[in-house]
Design an enzyme around this catalytic site. Structure first.
Site, PDB file in Angstrom:
ATOM      1  CG  LEU A 176      -8.464  -2.366  15.743  1.00 44.54           C
ATOM      2  CD1 LEU A 176      -8.927  -2.032  14.503  1.00 44.54           C
ATOM      3  CD2 LEU A 176      -9.176  -1.874  17.005  1.00 44.54           C
ATOM      4  CG  ASP A 185      -4.265  -3.130   3.893  1.00 45.56           C
ATOM      5  OD1 ASP A 185      -3.715  -3.219   4.904  1.00 45.56           O
ATOM      6  OD2 ASP A 185      -4.157  -4.024   2.931  1.00 45.56           O
ATOM      7  CB  CYS A 187      18.318 -13.158 -25.928  1.00 45.72           C
ATOM      8  SG  CYS A 187      16.873 -13.975 -24.900  1.00 45.72           S
ATOM      9  CB  CYS A 219      17.666 -18.641 -23.147  1.00 45.34           C
ATOM     10  SG  CYS A 219      16.584 -17.215 -23.205  1.00 45.34           S
ATOM     11  CB  CYS A 255      18.047 -16.899 -27.451  1.00 45.05           C
ATOM     12  SG  CYS A 255      19.188 -16.990 -25.933  1.00 45.05           S
ATOM     13  CG  ASP A 284      13.127  39.354   0.770  1.00 46.71           C
ATOM     14  OD1 ASP A 284      13.224  38.307   1.576  1.00 46.71           O
ATOM     15  OD2 ASP A 284      13.434  39.457  -0.202  1.00 46.71           O
ATOM     16  CB  CYS A 329      18.923 -15.359 -21.098  1.00 46.75           C
ATOM     17  SG  CYS A 329      19.543 -15.416 -22.646  1.00 46.75           S
ATOM     18  CD  GLU A 342     -14.401   3.837  12.804  1.00 47.74           C
ATOM     19  OE1 GLU A 342     -13.318   3.826  12.464  1.00 47.74           O
ATOM     20  OE2 GLU A 342     -14.921   4.513  13.909  1.00 47.74           O
ATOM     21  CE  LYS A 389      -6.688  -8.759   8.790  1.00 50.44           C
ATOM     22  NZ  LYS A 389      -5.533  -7.911   8.217  1.00 50.44           N
ATOM     23  CE  LYS A 428      -7.878  -4.211  10.639  1.00 49.43           C
ATOM     24  NZ  LYS A 428      -6.612  -3.894   9.826  1.00 49.43           N
ATOM     25  CE1 TYR A 452     -10.049   6.601  20.087  1.00 43.34           C
ATOM     26  CE2 TYR A 452      -7.920   5.567  19.867  1.00 43.34           C
ATOM     27  CZ  TYR A 452      -8.830   5.730  20.683  1.00 43.34           C
ATOM     28  OH  TYR A 452      -8.902   5.177  21.914  1.00 43.34           O
TER      29      TYR A 452
END
Ligand code: IVH
Length: 681
Positions: free
Chosen positions: A94, A123, A443, A419, A422, A44, A437, A119, A316, A121, A230
Site C-alpha cells: 500500500l 500491524d 557477582c 563490573c 562486583c 476406525d 561480567c 479500515e 500511518k 491497518k 480483502y
C-alpha cells in the site's frame, strides 16, 4: 433406470466425500495439533465405513483418500520447510503516508461521488487464504509478492479461520493479516526471558517468527489471530468492497467491526481521530488506517502502479516522541552477567505512561547515536512498545545540548571496564555486542538471578520463595547460592521482617517437596548457560545421572539432538568449575534427584545413536508415539520426512506411497516392525 440408480447412489457418494474430509481433519487434529476430536474407535469405524464405500464405488478412487495413506505429523512440508506457491494475483503493498495533507490530496483526486471505506491497518503479516469448493486449501505468505510459503498447517491453528465454508463461490481468495495479540506476545517474551532466549521486539516480529515455525503445536500454543480485509476472485458477490467484507463476515470469516464507509474528508478525519486513541484498547497492534475506494468499478478505473493500488492509501499514526534530558547512564548486570547500559531520563509522559528510563542496549548503540550524559534526546514509543532514544537534539534553542562546560569537563561517554556490581574486569565475547561480567559465582545480581531461576516454576518450583524474598535472604546473608536453600533454618527465616512462623513453614515445605523434582528439571534448574528445559530433558535421556554427565566427552554431548558445540562447551565448563562442583555436591547431600528414577524415561542404549529414522504406516505391536519414544531412548532421532540423510524407514502397514517412492529413489532401506524390535533386543 439409470436415473433411479444415480439417485440411490448420490447420498453414498456424498458420504464418501464427507467421510474423507472428516477423517482428514481428524488426522490433522490428532497428528499435528495433538488434539484428537474423535476417539480411536470412532475413527476406525469411520475409516472402515469409508473403505467399504470405496470398494463399492471403485470409480471414486482417490489416491489422496485417508484410506490410502496414514496421517502425517508433517503434512505437506518439504525438506526445506514450506511448499512455495505462486500467488494467483500478486500481493501488492500500500502507498503510505504520515501526512494528513497527503490524505486530503488523495481524496481530492478521486471521483467526486466516491465512497471511501475506512479500515484499521493491522500491524502483522499478510496472508492469502485460498478456498476451493468451500475448503481452505492453501494459506500463503506474501513472500516476494509473486511467490510465498504455504503455511496452511500453522494457519489452521487459528480458531477464527474457517477450514470450510458453505454456500460460497467455487474458488475465491481471502486476504488479511496474521497477528499475535499483545497478551500472547507478552507471555511469550516472559517465557523467552526465563529460558534466556532473545526477546521479540514487537508483536509483528513475534508473529512472523511464529508463522515460520515447522511445529504447528507450538504455533497453536502461542495463539495467533487473524483479520481479513480483502476478497478476490471471479464472479464474487457485490459490486463494492464494503458489501464483500460484510458477506465474508456472514460466511464466518473474521472481519473487523471497525470497517466504516465515509463520504467526506470530515468523516475520514473523524475516523482517524477516533482510532488514534481507541486503538490502544485493542487486543492487537495497529499502526495506522487504510482508506479504500468502495466501488469496484471505480477501483478498476483507478488501477495500479507497479507496487500499489491507486485506489487505496494507508495513513500511518506517528510514533509519539518527546524531547527530554538524558541525566545519566547507569549499568545493569543481568542473571547471565551481561552489562546493559540504561538511560536515566528527566521524566516525560509518552503514550499514556511516564517514561524515565530507556535501554541503551550496548556500547555500539550509544556510540552510533553519539550520546553524552546531559544531552537533550528524542524518545519515541511506537510499534516497539519499549520506549527508545532515537536521536540527540543538538540545536533545540530552548534546551541547549552539550554546553561548553560539558565539553570542557569532558563528559564524553566511556563504557565501564569493570563490573559496576562486583568490580571484576568485564570481557567482551568475540562476535557479541555485549560486555559481560565473568564472575558468575561471586557477582550479586548473577547469584540472585541463578537462585530465582532455580526456584522457578519449570525448574524446582519452590513455593513461597519469590524474587523479593530471595533478595531479602541474599542481603541478610542467608543465601549466596542455590545450595544454601537446603541449609535454611526455620528460626533464621521467621525472624525476618514480613515473615513469621507460618511463612517459614511454607517455604520449608516447598523446599522439602523440591527434593522429589526429577533429574531432568534439576539439570535445567542448575542454570547452565543455554541448557533450556527441552535440552535438559534430551540430555538426561542419554545421561541418566549427574555422575555420567559430569564426565561426558564433547562428542558424546554433541551426539544428542539439540546439543551443539556451544552447549557442549558450556556443560563441560560448568563441571570444570570448583564452585559448581561444590554446589552440586551439597545439592546431592540435600537429597535432590540426580539420576533417573524408575518412572522416568531413560536412555536404554546407544543402539540407534547417530541414526535418523522416519516412521511410516501403522503398526501391530506399538503405537507410533511409542515407537518415537523407543527411537529416542535408544539414542536415535525421529524425523518427519525422508531425505538422503535418513538412515532407514520404520515401515508399518499401509506405508504412504509417496514415502515409499522417495525411499526407493534415494536408496533408503525399509525396516519392518519385527526387524526393528529385534534390533533393540
Ligand atoms: S489492503 C491491494 N487493508 O499493510 C491492497 N492491507 O503496508 C492490499 N494491512 O501488505 C492491502 N491492514 O499486509 C489492507 N486493512 C488493511 C490492512 C492492510 C494491514 C497490511 C497488509 C499490506 C500492508 C501494506
Amino acid at each position: 433406470m439409470g436415473d433411479l440408480f444415480s439417485q440411490i447412489e448420490q447420498p453414498e457418494r456424498e458420504e464418501i466425500l464427507a467421510l474423507r474430509k472428516e477423517l482428514e481433519d481428524a488426522n490433522y487434529r490428532y497428528y499435528v495439533l495433538n488434539m484428537p476430536t474423535l476417539s480411536d474407535r470412532e475413527f476406525d469405524e469411520k475409516l472402515r465405513r469409508l473403505q467399504d464405500l470405496e470398494a463399492q464405488y471403485p470409480d471414486m478412487f482417490d489416491k489422496n483418500s485417508p484410506t490410502q495413506h496414514v496421517g502425517s505429523d508433517l503434512a505437506k512440508k518439504n525438506d526445506k520447510g514450506f511448499e512455495q506457491v505462486t500467488h494467483r494475483y500478486p500481493m501488492l503493498s500500500l502507498a503510505n503516508t504520515y501526512s494528513l495533507e497527503e490524505i486530503q490530496d488523495w481524496l481530492h483526486k478521486l471521483p467526486s461521488d466516491a465512497e471511501i471505506v475506512c479500515e484499521l491497518k493491522y500491524d502483522g503479516l499478510s496472508i492469502s487464504l485460498w478456498y476451493e469448493n468451500g475448503d481452505l486449501v492453501k494459506a500463503v505468505t506474501r513472500g516476494d509478492g509473486q511467490k510465498g510459503d504455504n503455511v496452511i498447517d500453522n494457519i489452521k491453528t487459528i480458531a477464527s479461520v474457517p477450514w470450510h465454508v458453505d454456500g460460497v463461490p467455487a474458488q475465491f481468495e481471502m486476504r488479511g493479516e496474521v497477528l499475535l495479540p499483545w497478551e500472547s506476545f507478552e507471555r511469550l517474551n516472559r517465557e523467552r526471558e526465563e529460558q534466556e532466549e532473545p526477546l521479540f521486539a514487537n508483536p509483528r516480529n513475534a508473529a512472523s517468527g511464529t508463522l515460520k515455525l515447522l511445529d504447528p503445536k507450538e504455533v497453536k500454543r502461542r495463539g495467533l489471530t487473524c483479520y481479513l480485509y480483502y476478497m478476490l476472485g471471479e464472479n464474487l458477490p457485490a459490486d463494492n468492497h464494503f458489501d464483500r467484507l460484510q458477506t465474508a463476515k456472514k460466511w464466518g470469516f473474521p472481519v473487523s467491526d471497525a470497517v466504516k464507509v465515509s463520504r467526506s474528508l470530515d468523516e475520514v478525519n473523524e475516523y482517524i481521530r477516533y482510532w488514534d486513541t481507541e486503538r490502544k484498547n485493542l487486543p492487537v497492534a495497529t499502526d495506522g488506517i487504510v482508506l479504500k475506494v468502495n466501488n469496484l468499478q471505480q477501483q478498476q478505473s483507478l488501477g495500479y502502479t507497479a507496487k500499489t493500488p491507486r485506489w487505496a492509501i494507508a495513513y500511518k499514526f506517528p510514533a509519539e516522541r518527546q524531547l527530554t534530558k538524558l541525566k545519566q547512564i547507569t549499568y545493569q548486570v543481568g542473571r547471565t552477567g551481561v552489562v546493559t547500559p540504561v538511560a536515566n531520563l528527566e521524566p516525560i509522559q509518552l503514550s499514556g505512561t511516564i517514561v524515565q528510563r530507556a535501554t541503551l542496549h550496548n556500547e555500539d548503540f550509544i556510540r552510533s547515536l553519539d550520546l553524552h550524559e546531559g544531552d537533550m534526546v528524542w524518545v519515541e514509543k511506537g510499534g516497539e512498545i519499549i520506549p527508545k532514544i532515537v536521536s540527540v537534539e543538538h540545536n533545540a534553542a530552548s534546551s541547549p545540548s552539550r554546553d561548553a562546560t560539558e565539553t570542557q569537563q569532558g563528559s564524553e561517554f566511556a563504557f565501564p571496564t569493570n563490573c559496576p556490581e562486583c568490580g571484576t574486569p568485564l570481557v567482551r565475547v568475540e562476535g557479541e555486542a555485549a560486555w559481560r561480567c565473568p564472575n558468575e559465582s561471586g557477582c550479586a545480581p548473577q547469584q540472585i538471578g541463578k537462585i530465582v531461576h532455580f526456584v522457578s516454576r519449570k525448574a524446582m518450583n519452590i513455593d513461597g520463595l519469590g524474587e523479593e524474598t530471595i533478595d531479602l535472604f541474599f542481603r541478610e546473608g542467608l543465601l549466596r547460592n542455590i545450595a544454601d536453600i537446603y541449609s535454611l533454618r526455620k528460626e533464621d527465616i521467621a525472624r525476618l521482617e514480613g515473615l513469621g512462623d507460618k511463612s517459614a513453614d511454607n517455604i520449608l515445605a516447598g523446599i522439602e517437596a523440591s527434593k522429589q523434582v526429577p533429574w531432568a528439571r534439576v539439570l535445567f534448574a542448575l542454570g547452565i548457560r543455554m541448557v533450556g528445559e527441552t535440552t535438559a530433558k534430551k540430555i538426561t535421556r542419554r545421561f541418566t545421572s549427574i555422575d555420567t554427565l559430569q564426565w561426558a566427552k564433547k562428542e558424546e554431548l554433541t551426539a544428542i539432538d539439540d546439543v551443539g558445540d556451544q552447549i557442549a562447551d558450556n556443560i563441560i565448563a560448568y563441571f570444570m568449575d570448583m564452585n559448581n562442583l561444590e554446589i552440586v555436591n551439597r545439592l546431592r547431600q540435600a537429597g535432590l534427584q540426580m539420576e533417573t528414577s524408575g518412572g522416568e524415561q531413560q536412555t536404554a542404549s546407544d543402539k540407534l545413536a547417530g541414526k535418523s529414522i522416519v516412521i511410516s504406516g501403522t503398526f501391530a505391536h506399538h503405537g507410533r508415539d511409542e515407537y518415537k519414544e523407543l527411537i529416542e531412548i535408544h539414542s536415535g532421532k525421529n524425523v518427519g520426512s525422508v531425505s538422503k540423510k535418513t538412515s532407514f524407514i520404520l515401515a508399518g502397514e499401509n506405508m504412504g506411497p509417496e514415502k515409499r517412492k522417495k525411499a526407493e529413489s534415494l536408496g533408503v532401506p525399509l525396516v519392518t516392525e519385527e526387524e526393528f524390535l529385534a534390533m533393540l533386543q
